[in-house]
Design a protein around this motif. Structure first.
Motif, PDB file in Angstrom:
ATOM      1  N   ARG A  11       0.832  -1.206   0.000  1.00 50.18           N
ATOM      2  CA  ARG A  11       0.000   0.000   0.000  1.00 50.18           C
ATOM      3  C   ARG A  11       0.863   1.250   0.000  1.00 50.18           C
ATOM      4  NH1 ARG A  11      -4.322   2.262   4.222  1.00 50.18           N
ATOM      5  NH2 ARG A  11      -5.047   3.979   2.931  1.00 50.18           N
ATOM      6  N   CYS A  12       1.963   1.224   0.711  1.00 49.01           N
ATOM      7  CA  CYS A  12       2.896   2.350   0.728  1.00 49.01           C
ATOM      8  C   CYS A  12       3.384   2.635  -0.687  1.00 49.01           C
ATOM      9  CB  CYS A  12       4.077   2.022   1.642  1.00 49.01           C
ATOM     10  SG  CYS A  12       5.432   3.198   1.556  1.00 49.01           S
ATOM     11  N   VAL A  13       3.876   1.615  -1.359  1.00 51.77           N
ATOM     12  CA  VAL A  13       4.389   1.783  -2.721  1.00 51.77           C
ATOM     13  C   VAL A  13       3.260   2.197  -3.670  1.00 51.77           C
ATOM     14  CG1 VAL A  13       5.475   0.592  -4.672  1.00 51.77           C
ATOM     15  CG2 VAL A  13       6.350   0.251  -2.346  1.00 51.77           C
ATOM     16  N   SER A  14       2.087   1.649  -3.467  1.00 52.98           N
ATOM     17  CA  SER A  14       0.931   2.016  -4.287  1.00 52.98           C
ATOM     18  C   SER A  14       0.600   3.502  -4.123  1.00 52.98           C
ATOM     19  CB  SER A  14      -0.276   1.154  -3.906  1.00 52.98           C
ATOM     20  OG  SER A  14      -1.414   1.552  -4.624  1.00 52.98           O
ATOM     21  N   ASN A  15       0.628   4.006  -2.888  1.00 53.50           N
ATOM     22  CA  ASN A  15       0.388   5.432  -2.637  1.00 53.50           C
ATOM     23  C   ASN A  15       1.436   6.292  -3.348  1.00 53.50           C
ATOM     24  OD1 ASN A  15      -1.740   4.749  -0.982  1.00 53.50           O
ATOM     25  ND2 ASN A  15      -1.043   5.943   0.756  1.00 53.50           N
ATOM     26  N   LEU A  16       2.681   5.865  -3.298  1.00 48.45           N
ATOM     27  CA  LEU A  16       3.751   6.624  -3.944  1.00 48.45           C
ATOM     28  C   LEU A  16       3.594   6.619  -5.464  1.00 48.45           C
ATOM     29  CD1 LEU A  16       6.748   5.469  -1.736  1.00 48.45           C
ATOM     30  CD2 LEU A  16       5.530   7.666  -1.632  1.00 48.45           C
ATOM     31  N   LEU A  17       3.220   5.461  -6.010  1.00 52.93           N
ATOM     32  CA  LEU A  17       2.975   5.382  -7.456  1.00 52.93           C
ATOM     33  C   LEU A  17       1.794   6.264  -7.858  1.00 52.93           C
ATOM     34  CD1 LEU A  17       3.509   1.576  -8.090  1.00 52.93           C
ATOM     35  CD2 LEU A  17       4.852   3.452  -9.075  1.00 52.93           C
ATOM     36  N   ASP A  18       0.716   6.214  -7.077  1.00 54.19           N
ATOM     37  CA  ASP A  18      -0.453   7.056  -7.360  1.00 54.19           C
ATOM     38  C   ASP A  18      -0.070   8.534  -7.373  1.00 54.19           C
ATOM     39  OD1 ASP A  18      -2.090   4.836  -7.553  1.00 54.19           O
ATOM     40  OD2 ASP A  18      -3.004   5.106  -5.568  1.00 54.19           O
ATOM     41  N   ASN A  19       0.735   8.943  -6.391  1.00 54.32           N
ATOM     42  CA  ASN A  19       1.184  10.338  -6.320  1.00 54.32           C
ATOM     43  C   ASN A  19       1.989  10.723  -7.559  1.00 54.32           C
ATOM     44  OD1 ASN A  19       0.258  11.671  -4.016  1.00 54.32           O
ATOM     45  ND2 ASN A  19       2.333  12.198  -3.395  1.00 54.32           N
ATOM     46  N   ALA A  27       5.710   7.159 -13.787  1.00 57.33           N
ATOM     47  CA  ALA A  27       6.529   6.747 -12.650  1.00 57.33           C
ATOM     48  C   ALA A  27       7.472   5.632 -13.065  1.00 57.33           C
ATOM     49  CB  ALA A  27       5.640   6.257 -11.503  1.00 57.33           C
ATOM     50  N   GLU A  28       8.618   5.587 -12.422  1.00 55.22           N
ATOM     51  CA  GLU A  28       9.580   4.501 -12.589  1.00 55.22           C
ATOM     52  C   GLU A  28       9.707   3.805 -11.236  1.00 55.22           C
ATOM     53  OE1 GLU A  28      13.281   6.326 -13.758  1.00 55.22           O
ATOM     54  OE2 GLU A  28      12.233   7.654 -15.138  1.00 55.22           O
ATOM     55  N   LEU A  29       9.607   2.495 -11.225  1.00 56.12           N
ATOM     56  CA  LEU A  29       9.697   1.716  -9.989  1.00 56.12           C
ATOM     57  C   LEU A  29      10.915   0.804 -10.073  1.00 56.12           C
ATOM     58  CD1 LEU A  29       8.379   0.746  -7.297  1.00 56.12           C
ATOM     59  CD2 LEU A  29       7.115  -0.907  -8.680  1.00 56.12           C
ATOM     60  N   SER A  30      11.724   0.799  -9.015  1.00 55.50           N
ATOM     61  CA  SER A  30      12.863  -0.109  -8.962  1.00 55.50           C
ATOM     62  C   SER A  30      13.086  -0.562  -7.533  1.00 55.50           C
ATOM     63  CB  SER A  30      14.131   0.561  -9.512  1.00 55.50           C
ATOM     64  OG  SER A  30      14.522   1.629  -8.682  1.00 55.50           O
ATOM     65  N   ALA A  31      13.748  -1.692  -7.386  1.00 58.33           N
ATOM     66  CA  ALA A  31      14.121  -2.213  -6.070  1.00 58.33           C
ATOM     67  C   ALA A  31      15.567  -2.694  -6.151  1.00 58.33           C
ATOM     68  CB  ALA A  31      13.209  -3.349  -5.653  1.00 58.33           C
ATOM     69  N   ILE A  32      16.344  -2.335  -5.140  1.00 55.93           N
ATOM     70  CA  ILE A  32      17.768  -2.657  -5.113  1.00 55.93           C
ATOM     71  C   ILE A  32      18.115  -3.228  -3.740  1.00 55.93           C
ATOM     72  CG2 ILE A  32      20.103  -1.708  -5.295  1.00 55.93           C
ATOM     73  CD1 ILE A  32      18.774   0.708  -6.769  1.00 55.93           C
ATOM     74  N   HIS A  33      18.835  -4.355  -3.734  1.00 56.39           N
ATOM     75  CA  HIS A  33      19.361  -4.896  -2.479  1.00 56.39           C
ATOM     76  C   HIS A  33      20.720  -4.253  -2.260  1.00 56.39           C
ATOM     77  CE1 HIS A  33      21.211  -8.355  -0.072  1.00 56.39           C
ATOM     78  NE2 HIS A  33      20.412  -7.681   0.714  1.00 56.39           N
ATOM     79  N   LEU A  77      -2.990  13.700   2.761  1.00 59.01           N
ATOM     80  CA  LEU A  77      -2.678  12.540   3.601  1.00 59.01           C
ATOM     81  C   LEU A  77      -1.895  11.447   2.877  1.00 59.01           C
ATOM     82  CD1 LEU A  77      -5.975  12.135   5.628  1.00 59.01           C
ATOM     83  CD2 LEU A  77      -3.766  12.933   6.455  1.00 59.01           C
ATOM     84  N   GLY A  78      -1.796  11.507   1.565  1.00 57.65           N
ATOM     85  CA  GLY A  78      -1.173  10.428   0.793  1.00 57.65           C
ATOM     86  C   GLY A  78       0.250  10.118   1.213  1.00 57.65           C
ATOM     87  N   THR A  80       1.733  11.134   3.980  1.00 57.64           N
ATOM     88  CA  THR A  80       1.739  10.801   5.407  1.00 57.64           C
ATOM     89  C   THR A  80       1.426   9.327   5.606  1.00 57.64           C
ATOM     90  OG1 THR A  80       1.025  13.027   5.995  1.00 57.64           O
ATOM     91  CG2 THR A  80       0.712  11.316   7.657  1.00 57.64           C
ATOM     92  N   ILE A  81       0.411   8.856   4.902  1.00 58.94           N
ATOM     93  CA  ILE A  81       0.044   7.432   4.990  1.00 58.94           C
ATOM     94  C   ILE A  81       1.192   6.574   4.489  1.00 58.94           C
ATOM     95  CG2 ILE A  81      -1.496   5.665   4.055  1.00 58.94           C
ATOM     96  CD1 ILE A  81      -3.729   7.853   4.168  1.00 58.94           C
ATOM     97  N   ALA A  82       1.811   6.959   3.383  1.00 59.73           N
ATOM     98  CA  ALA A  82       2.949   6.193   2.863  1.00 59.73           C
ATOM     99  C   ALA A  82       4.077   6.132   3.891  1.00 59.73           C
ATOM    100  CB  ALA A  82       3.437   6.811   1.550  1.00 59.73           C
ATOM    101  N   ARG A  83       4.356   7.266   4.553  1.00 56.55           N
ATOM    102  CA  ARG A  83       5.406   7.286   5.586  1.00 56.55           C
ATOM    103  C   ARG A  83       5.076   6.348   6.739  1.00 56.55           C
ATOM    104  NH1 ARG A  83       5.526   9.592  10.345  1.00 56.55           N
ATOM    105  NH2 ARG A  83       3.800  10.986   9.884  1.00 56.55           N
ATOM    106  N   ILE A  84       3.841   6.408   7.212  1.00 54.23           N
ATOM    107  CA  ILE A  84       3.413   5.554   8.329  1.00 54.23           C
ATOM    108  C   ILE A  84       3.491   4.085   7.933  1.00 54.23           C
ATOM    109  CG2 ILE A  84       1.418   4.890   9.733  1.00 54.23           C
ATOM    110  CD1 ILE A  84       0.657   7.940   9.698  1.00 54.23           C
ATOM    111  N   LEU A  85       3.036   3.758   6.730  1.00 51.53           N
ATOM    112  CA  LEU A  85       3.072   2.370   6.266  1.00 51.53           C
ATOM    113  C   LEU A  85       4.509   1.876   6.105  1.00 51.53           C
ATOM    114  CD1 LEU A  85       0.147   2.512   3.706  1.00 51.53           C
ATOM    115  CD2 LEU A  85       0.161   1.281   5.884  1.00 51.53           C
TER     116      LEU A  85
END
Length: 112
Positions: A11-19, A27-33, A77-78, A80-85
């Motif tokens: 949900r956090c990532v979804s909120n960020l993508l929506d924003n 939007a560009e989404l990536s994940a790095i270890h 709130l978008g 803020t919710i992402a931060r909390i999540l």
């Protein structure tokens, strides 16, 4: 493996993508270890956020868009919710402006 709350992180990532989609149109989404964490980045090519507002927009009811229309700006709130999540997932949310324009919203999650 990462110890996290997968639904909260999604949900956090979804909120960020929506924003990003709402304010930048893409939007560009990536994940790095990286070391002891996984970094998830949601990047856009929008107008970014004034440097002195980067921390403020993570607080409840702070909006950069000044109209009172929910059609154009929501209620602030978008992020803020992402931060909390992100925090509930054992991580942290950080916002930064991209050097070539746009915003980078990064979520770090510890790896165990």
């Amino acid at each position: 493996s990462a110890r996290t709350r997968p639904q909260a992180l999604m949900r956090c990532v979804s909120n960020l993508l929506d924003n990003a989609l709402k304010y930048a149109g893409s939007a560009e989404l990536s994940a790095i270890h990286e070391g002891a964490q996984v970094l998830i980045h949601v990047r856009d090519r929008g107008p970014g956020i004034a440097p002195d507002q980067l921390d403020a927009v993570l607080q409840p009811f702070v909006r950069l868009e000044t109209s009172r229309s929910r059609e154009t700006g929501g209620v602030g709130l978008g992020l803020t919710i992402a931060r909390i999540l992100a925090e509930r997932s054992g991580g942290a949310l950080r916002l930064s402006n991209r050097p070539d324009g746009g915003l980078d919203a990064s979520v770090s999650v510890k790896v165990f």
